[in-house]
Design a protein around this motif. Structure first.
Motif, short mmCIF file in Angstrom:
data_model
loop_
_atom_site.label_atom_id
_atom_site.label_comp_id
_atom_site.label_asym_id
_atom_site.label_seq_id
_atom_site.Cartn_x
_atom_site.Cartn_y
_atom_site.Cartn_z
N THR A 243 -2.52 -20.05 0.17
CA THR A 243 -2.02 -18.92 0.95
C THR A 243 -2.68 -18.88 2.33
OG1 THR A 243 -1.59 -17.62 -1.05
CG2 THR A 243 -1.80 -16.40 1.02
N GLY A 244 -1.84 -18.79 3.37
CA GLY A 244 -2.36 -18.73 4.73
C GLY A 244 -2.27 -17.36 5.36
N LEU A 245 -1.49 -16.46 4.75
CA LEU A 245 -1.29 -15.14 5.32
C LEU A 245 -0.80 -14.21 4.22
CD1 LEU A 245 -0.96 -13.23 7.85
CD2 LEU A 245 1.39 -14.09 8.02
N VAL A 246 -1.24 -12.95 4.27
CA VAL A 246 -0.75 -11.92 3.36
C VAL A 246 -0.11 -10.82 4.18
CG1 VAL A 246 -1.32 -10.22 1.59
CG2 VAL A 246 -2.50 -12.43 1.63
N HIS A 247 1.14 -10.49 3.87
CA HIS A 247 1.82 -9.35 4.46
C HIS A 247 1.67 -8.16 3.51
CE1 HIS A 247 4.78 -11.80 7.17
NE2 HIS A 247 3.69 -11.45 7.82
N ILE A 248 1.31 -7.00 4.05
CA ILE A 248 1.14 -5.83 3.21
C ILE A 248 2.02 -4.68 3.71
CG2 ILE A 248 -1.19 -6.41 2.42
CD1 ILE A 248 -2.33 -4.50 4.49
N SER A 249 2.64 -4.01 2.75
CA SER A 249 3.41 -2.80 3.01
C SER A 249 3.59 -2.11 1.67
CB SER A 249 4.78 -3.11 3.64
OG SER A 249 5.55 -3.93 2.78
N GLY A 250 3.91 -0.83 1.70
CA GLY A 250 4.08 -0.08 0.47
C GLY A 250 5.47 0.50 0.35
N VAL A 251 5.80 0.94 -0.86
CA VAL A 251 7.01 1.72 -1.10
C VAL A 251 6.57 2.99 -1.81
CG1 VAL A 251 9.22 1.88 -2.31
CG2 VAL A 251 8.55 -0.27 -1.22
N SER A 252 6.85 4.13 -1.22
CA SER A 252 6.43 5.40 -1.81
C SER A 252 7.59 6.25 -2.32
CB SER A 252 5.62 6.22 -0.79
OG SER A 252 6.39 6.44 0.38
N ASP A 253 8.81 5.84 -2.00
CA ASP A 253 10.00 6.57 -2.48
C ASP A 253 10.03 6.53 -4.00
OD1 ASP A 253 12.54 7.44 -3.23
OD2 ASP A 253 13.54 6.47 -1.53
N PRO A 254 9.94 7.68 -4.68
CA PRO A 254 9.88 7.67 -6.15
C PRO A 254 11.24 7.44 -6.81
CG PRO A 254 9.86 9.93 -5.36
CD PRO A 254 9.83 9.05 -4.14
N GLU A 255 12.31 7.50 -6.04
CA GLU A 255 13.65 7.44 -6.63
C GLU A 255 14.25 6.04 -6.65
OE1 GLU A 255 14.87 10.06 -8.05
OE2 GLU A 255 13.27 11.39 -7.36
N VAL A 256 13.93 5.22 -5.65
CA VAL A 256 14.60 3.93 -5.53
C VAL A 256 14.14 2.97 -6.63
CG1 VAL A 256 12.85 3.04 -3.90
CG2 VAL A 256 15.14 2.04 -3.94
N ALA A 257 15.11 2.31 -7.27
CA ALA A 257 14.80 1.31 -8.29
C ALA A 257 14.29 0.05 -7.62
CB ALA A 257 16.04 1.00 -9.11
N VAL A 258 13.47 -0.70 -8.34
CA VAL A 258 12.88 -1.91 -7.77
C VAL A 258 13.95 -2.85 -7.25
CG1 VAL A 258 11.53 -3.99 -8.27
CG2 VAL A 258 10.77 -1.77 -9.14
N ASN A 259 15.02 -3.03 -8.00
CA ASN A 259 16.07 -3.97 -7.60
C ASN A 259 16.84 -3.48 -6.37
OD1 ASN A 259 17.08 -6.56 -8.37
ND2 ASN A 259 19.02 -5.60 -8.93
N ASP A 260 16.67 -2.21 -6.02
CA ASP A 260 17.36 -1.65 -4.87
C ASP A 260 16.45 -1.49 -3.65
OD1 ASP A 260 19.77 -1.39 -6.28
OD2 ASP A 260 19.20 0.58 -7.06
N MET A 261 15.20 -1.88 -3.78
CA MET A 261 14.27 -1.75 -2.66
C MET A 261 14.65 -2.73 -1.55
SD MET A 261 10.55 -1.37 -4.54
CE MET A 261 10.17 0.06 -5.55
N LEU A 262 14.64 -2.21 -0.32
CA LEU A 262 14.98 -3.00 0.85
C LEU A 262 13.89 -2.85 1.90
CD1 LEU A 262 18.74 -1.94 1.11
CD2 LEU A 262 17.86 -4.10 0.20
N ASP A 263 14.01 -3.61 2.99
CA ASP A 263 13.02 -3.51 4.06
C ASP A 263 12.87 -2.08 4.55
OD1 ASP A 263 12.09 -6.12 4.21
OD2 ASP A 263 13.65 -6.76 5.59
N ALA A 264 13.98 -1.33 4.56
CA ALA A 264 13.95 0.04 5.06
C ALA A 264 13.03 0.95 4.25
CB ALA A 264 15.36 0.62 5.07
N HIS A 265 12.69 0.56 3.04
CA HIS A 265 11.80 1.36 2.20
C HIS A 265 10.32 1.05 2.43
CE1 HIS A 265 15.62 1.38 -0.23
NE2 HIS A 265 15.32 2.66 -0.24
N ARG A 266 10.02 0.07 3.24
CA ARG A 266 8.64 -0.41 3.38
C ARG A 266 7.87 0.43 4.39
NH1 ARG A 266 9.16 -6.90 3.94
NH2 ARG A 266 6.87 -6.69 3.92
#
Length: 265
Positions: free
Chosen positions: A183-206
């Motif tokens: 691994t040369g780089l780690v990208h980090i971001s979170g998803v805090s929306d409690p309603e969105v299903a994992v399979n429906d998570m998109l960049d807009a949720h990050r």
């Protein structure tokens, strides 16, 4: 931890403003992008100007993000890769992030390997590392790091290429394996929306990582560090909520403090 910043956090800032913010937060490593309208590189800013702005602010450009879609190899992709690699070299960037086709279309493994083979000499000629980033979306043509590593080996690219471990895509792809030595780089971001299903998570949720994070960022970070990863952890939230913040530096400080305290506890 080595925190870094991706320009997607604050696309309304000029590069000079972004570099200055990063330095003020103690982040001396930054990622710039070629996919944001109105900012370098898309606006035609000469690479020398980008290099000088980074030097003035005292930051290092670790990547240009991104070469897309690297796994659909063609004469046009070869030309675009050469152009972007030369720009990266001239502006002082160390690597290109490489993303696969992400449009719900399958890409044959042979095309993936051909892309890695074709890009390798271009990167080598310009002294760059290729950071291969699997995208965990169910509609991505390359979802896992295991698939990427296998293709890199087949292409003979172990020296030129490393992985991007993206905590968002690691979670979406259902991966359990970590490859800290590759691994040369780690990208980090979170998803805090409690309603969105994992399979429906998109960049807009990050969003920025906080106590409501659903991606197990802290556990992922702890695992990588314990396994020996010593590279940068780069904030890459795509949410418009984050991008529209009047004071992104303050929000970033809060997230850095949360991550740091969580790692100590």
């Amino acid at each position: 931890m080595r925190f870094a910043l991706n320009h997607i956090i604050s696309p309304r800032q000029t590069l000079a403003q972004f570099f200055t913010m990063a330095k003020s937060l103690g982040c001396s490593e930054v990622e710039i992008r070629n996919d944001m309208k109105g900012t370098a590189i898309a606006d035609g800013t000469p690479p020398e100007a980008v290099r000088d702005a980074a030097a003035k602010a005292g930051v290092t450009i670790i990547t240009i993000n991104a070469l897309y879609p690297f796994n659909v190899w063609s004469e046009d992709m070869a030309e675009r890769t050469t152009k972007l690699a030369r720009y990266a070299k001239a502006c002082g960037a160390k690597a290109l992030v490489m993303c696969p086709l992400n449009e719900g279309k399958a890409v044959p493994r042979a095309s993936l390997v051909a892309g890695l083979k074709g890009i390798r000499p271009i990167l080598d000629e310009n002294g760059l590392t290729g950071l291969v980033e699997p995208l965990g979306f169910h509609f991505s043509s390359m979802r896992t790091k295991a698939e990427a590593l296998s293709a890199i080996k087949e292409a003979g690219g172990e020296v030129t290429y490393k992985l991007v471990h993206d905590t968002f895509h690691h979670h979406l792809g259902g991966e359990t394996e970590f490859y800290p030595d590759r691994t040369g780089l780690v990208h980090i971001s979170g998803v805090s929306d409690p309603e969105v299903a994992v399979n429906d998570m998109l960049d807009a949720h990050r969003v920025l990582i906080d106590s409501h994070d659903r991606l197990d960022n802290i556990a992922q970070i702890k695992t990588l560090i314990a396994a020996g990863y010593k590279g940068p952890f780069s904030f890459e939230p795509f949410s418009e909520e984050v991008q529209a913040l009047a004071n992104p530096a303050a929000a970033l400080r809060t997230s850095v403090d949360y991550i740091s305290s969580s790692l100590r506890s």
